[in-house]
Design an enzyme around this catalytic site. Structure first.
Site, PDB file in Angstrom:
ATOM      1  N   CYS A  90       1.182  -1.450  -0.053  1.00 20.43           N
ATOM      2  CA  CYS A  90      -0.099   0.079   0.144  1.00 20.43           C
ATOM      3  C   CYS A  90       1.079   1.927  -0.041  1.00 20.43           C
ATOM      4  O   CYS A  90       1.241   1.168  -0.780  1.00 20.43           O
ATOM      5  CB  CYS A  90      -1.306  -0.035   1.342  1.00 20.43           C
ATOM      6  SG  CYS A  90      -2.782   1.303   0.978  1.00 20.43           S
ATOM      7  N   HIS A 197      -2.931  -5.343   1.960  1.00 19.52           N
ATOM      8  CA  HIS A 197      -2.207  -5.612   2.782  1.00 19.52           C
ATOM      9  C   HIS A 197      -2.775  -7.285   3.366  1.00 19.52           C
ATOM     10  O   HIS A 197      -3.502  -6.961   4.743  1.00 19.52           O
ATOM     11  CB  HIS A 197      -2.991  -4.386   4.227  1.00 19.52           C
ATOM     12  CG  HIS A 197      -3.069  -3.436   3.853  1.00 19.52           C
ATOM     13  ND1 HIS A 197      -2.235  -1.989   4.763  1.00 19.52           N
ATOM     14  CD2 HIS A 197      -3.814  -2.116   3.267  1.00 19.52           C
ATOM     15  CE1 HIS A 197      -1.851  -0.794   4.650  1.00 19.52           C
ATOM     16  NE2 HIS A 197      -2.838  -0.972   3.708  1.00 19.52           N
ATOM     17  N   GLU A 199      -0.266  -8.040   5.493  1.00 18.80           N
ATOM     18  CA  GLU A 199       0.176  -8.055   6.926  1.00 18.80           C
ATOM     19  C   GLU A 199      -1.019  -8.120   7.836  1.00 18.80           C
ATOM     20  O   GLU A 199      -1.063  -8.728   8.872  1.00 18.80           O
ATOM     21  CB  GLU A 199       0.436  -7.112   7.598  1.00 18.80           C
ATOM     22  CG  GLU A 199       0.292  -5.867   7.480  1.00 18.80           C
ATOM     23  CD  GLU A 199       0.368  -5.054   5.970  1.00 18.80           C
ATOM     24  OE1 GLU A 199       0.083  -5.649   4.985  1.00 18.80           O
ATOM     25  OE2 GLU A 199       0.279  -3.574   5.768  1.00 18.80           O
TER      26      GLU A 199
HETATM   27  N1  LIG Z   1      -3.339   2.138   3.406  1.00 20.26           N
HETATM   28  C1  LIG Z   1      -2.509   2.426   2.975  1.00 20.26           C
HETATM   29  O1  LIG Z   1      -1.090   1.826   3.193  1.00 20.26           O
HETATM   30  C2  LIG Z   1      -3.206   3.776   2.730  1.00 20.26           C
HETATM   31  C3  LIG Z   1      -1.908   4.295   1.575  1.00 20.26           C
HETATM   32  C4  LIG Z   1      -2.381   6.384   1.925  1.00 20.26           C
HETATM   33  N2  LIG Z   1      -3.132   6.611   0.712  1.00 20.26           N
HETATM   34  C5  LIG Z   1      -0.837   7.278   1.168  1.00 20.26           C
HETATM   35  O2  LIG Z   1      -1.308   7.764  -0.007  1.00 20.26           O
HETATM   36  O3  LIG Z   1       0.336   6.870   1.222  1.00 20.26           O
END
Ligand SMILES: NC(=O)CC[C@H](N)C(=O)O
EC number: 4.3.3.6
Length: 216
Positions: A90, A197, A199
């Site tokens: 992410c 994610h 994790e």
């Molecule tokens: N769950 C996440 O890691 C979100 C990422 C977040 N939108 C960002 O720009 O970093």
């Protein structure tokens, strides 16, 4: 753990978790449960002796700001360039992307992965969703994936292998049109990135894939 537990390696892999911000503890728990020795990475010196690095989910703009403020960003870039296996989830995917379509202010990434990502491409926190992804190269079973303010890969270079995608209809309406499936898991050599994610789901297929196929 006994010798050879991880893919016949014969020694415990040392995996750093980039620990300035984000869900560091969740990754550390999974990696430790899979037999790795986990090291928090906050400074250049912490990168020495690592077999791999995980960049967690969180907020990429904050991660970027802190990593530059604390001076660790150039060392991470060097480690990536020198071939250290790195897995970004992410916000971690955003940090690995060569290009961010919608950065906040002067937001920078570490880069290394020849993709352009769009932050929050599936909508905001309330648009979070879970889905089962077919990822033949990674798991025989569908992988349970959780998307939270997740990035999408809008462009990927020729060296980038797309491991999993979701239909473009998942993208928040009003975003730049993207025809066809949207990549959400990609690999380029020693770099692995997922929009979602693993994790937090209890589905450790991607962590296993990282340890067994990239870190070795
Ligand atoms: N769950 C996440 O890691 C979100 C990422 C977040 N939108 C960002 O720009 O970093």
């Amino acid at each position: 753990m006994s010798d050879g537990d991880l893919n016949g390696r014969g020694r415990v892999p040392v995996i750093g978790v980039f620990a300035l911000q984000g869900d560091v503890a969740e990754h550390a728990r999974v990696l430790a449960a899979l037999g790795a020795r986990v090291v928090p990475v906050r400074a250049a010196a912490d990168l020495g002796g690592l077999d791999g690095l995980v960049i967690p989910g969180g907020e990429s703009s904050v991660m970027d700001k802190l990593s530059r403020l604390l001076g660790v960003a150039p060392a991470v870039r060097e480690a990536i360039a020198s071939g250290l296996p790195v897995y970004g989830t992410c916000a971690g995917m955003i940090m690995l992307a060569d290009s961010i379509a919608n950065p906040i202010g002067g937001q920078q990434s570490f880069g290394g992965l020849d993709v352009t990502v769009q932050r929050n491409a599936f909508g905001s926190q309330v648009d979070s969703f879970e889905t089962a992804l077919e990822v033949p190269g990674v798991s025989g079973e569908p992988v349970h994936a959780v998307f939270i303010r997740a990035p999408a890969v809008l462009r990927s270079g020729g060296e980038v292998q797309v491991l999993a995608s979701v239909p473009a209809s998942r993208l928040e309406s009003g975003r730049p049109a993207k025809a066809g499936p949207v990549p959400v898991a990609v690999r380029q050599g020693n770099l692995l990135a997922t929009s979602f994610h693993p994790e937090v789901t209890g589905d450790w297929s991607f962590h296993r894939y990282f340890l067994e196929r990239l870190v070795r």
